[in-house]
Design an enzyme around this catalytic site. Structure first.
Site, PDB file in Angstrom:
ATOM      1  N   SER A  59       0.813  -1.454   0.540  1.00 37.38           N
ATOM      2  CA  SER A  59       0.194  -0.202   0.045  1.00 37.38           C
ATOM      3  C   SER A  59       1.263   0.964  -0.053  1.00 37.38           C
ATOM      4  CB  SER A  59      -0.643  -0.012   1.721  1.00 37.38           C
ATOM      5  OG  SER A  59      -1.198   1.161   1.544  1.00 37.38           O
ATOM      6  N   LYS A  83       1.492  -3.535   6.144  1.00 41.46           N
ATOM      7  CA  LYS A  83       1.951  -2.835   4.977  1.00 41.46           C
ATOM      8  C   LYS A  83       2.821  -2.567   5.111  1.00 41.46           C
ATOM      9  CE  LYS A  83      -1.785  -4.102   2.377  1.00 41.46           C
ATOM     10  NZ  LYS A  83      -2.218  -5.103   1.804  1.00 41.46           N
ATOM     11  N   TYR A  95      -3.461  -1.594   9.782  1.00 40.56           N
ATOM     12  CA  TYR A  95      -3.035  -2.093   8.284  1.00 40.56           C
ATOM     13  C   TYR A  95      -2.226  -0.986   7.898  1.00 40.56           C
ATOM     14  CZ  TYR A  95      -4.991  -1.512   3.477  1.00 40.56           C
ATOM     15  OH  TYR A  95      -4.578  -1.330   2.811  1.00 40.56           O
TER      16      TYR A  95
END
Length: 298
Positions: A143, A161, A157
């Site tokens: 990401s 990543k 999250y």
């Protein structure tokens, strides 16, 4: 990398970026094993891919289960006689919440899918790639958050990543030259990531309703998944390590670097003789010492 006639495995291939990647690869003449925790979704995407004239199968796979990922690799080799591309795309995000109030189940779920899932793929596929002696590629969907975009309310999250970027950066230095590594770093995408909580296993807290408002917002402002997939295929073909899609993110990366550079200037400026602590030469000496094994690079 010439993709025509090659075979690929895409995890999380039943929807969103994964589905778009499967169809983009199929249009390049790539045979596909579409893996997803949702068996019906994997089969549906495989059916779509076959419409382009390639061979495709849908395989129900929970990437957090190492045995299941090994079975996926064996099934792909059995079906196609070999695989040239692994796209570790399966990923989840819990509903937005500040780090201090996230639960242990949130942490375990996000890292089990996003990080351990990718590691299971590395263990199952990379030894096979190396043994084949042929050009192959590992692609992990990270990401823009891995590049320096801190997602407030999405700390787990963001951290997962970052972990994928770290794994990929090390992996490309450990494999032979013919095994390439890429990390896909898109920004906001019109995908179904926001619905991940609907398929959250009981072991990680169980399913929960998807935030409909967030989904509507992502659909409105996100880059179309097909566009992200097209750029990913271009990056695979060129052999890029970083595959980026959203131009604004370069400013965030530059801001992060400026802050790091400023910290070194103020706290640890270069001085004569400081290279003795440089980890690069130290590691090369260590890897070349008796009883150690040096790795390759890509």
């Amino acid at each position: 990398m010439n993709l025509d006639g090659k075979s690929a495995v895409v995890t999380g291939g039943g929807n969103g970026i994964g589905r778009a990647l499967c169809l983009a690869l199929a249009r390049e003449g790539v045979n596909l094993a579409v893996a997803d925790i949702d068996a019906a979704a994997a089969k549906a995407v495989a059916d779509e891919a076959r419409g382009t004239g390639v061979e495709a199968v849908g395989i129900a796979t929970d990437v957090t289960d190492e045995d299941a990922v090994n079975d996926l690799a064996e099934a792909a080799w059995r079906t196609f006689g070999g695989v040239a591309v692994l796209v570790s795309n399966a990923g989840v995000m819990h509903p937005t919440e500040q780090l201090a109030t996230t639960s242990a189940e949130d942490f375990d779920w996000v890292f089990a899918v996003n990080v351990r899932g990718a590691m299971n793929g590395i263990r199952a596929f990379v030894p096979r790639f190396i043994a084949s002696g042929r050009e192959s590629r590992v692609v992990s969907t990270a990401s823009e958050h891995a590049l320096g975009v801190p997602h407030v309310g999405g700390g787990l999250y963001t951290a997962s990543k970052h972990a994928l970027l770290g794994l990929s950066d090390v992996l490309r230095r450990e494999v032979p030259e013919y095994v390439k590594v890429s990390v896909l770093c898109p920004g906001i995408v019109a995908s179904t990531l926001w619905r991940a909580s609907e398929r959250r296993p009981a072991a990680y807290g169980g399913s929960a309703p998807a935030p409909e408002a967030a989904g509507a917002f992502m659909a409105q402002v996100g880059m179309p998944a097909d566009e992200v997939a097209a750029r990913a295929v271009e990056g695979i073909r060129r052999g890029d390590f970083y595959i980026v899609t959203h131009p604004h993110a370069v400013g965030i990366a530059q801001s992060r670097w400026a802050e790091i550079e400023g910290a070194f200037a103020a706290q640890a400026p270069r001085r004569e003789g400081d290279a003795k602590y440089d980890l690069g030469p130290i590691m090369r000496q260590l890897m070349g010492a008796p009883g150690t094994q040096a790795g390759g690079g890509s």
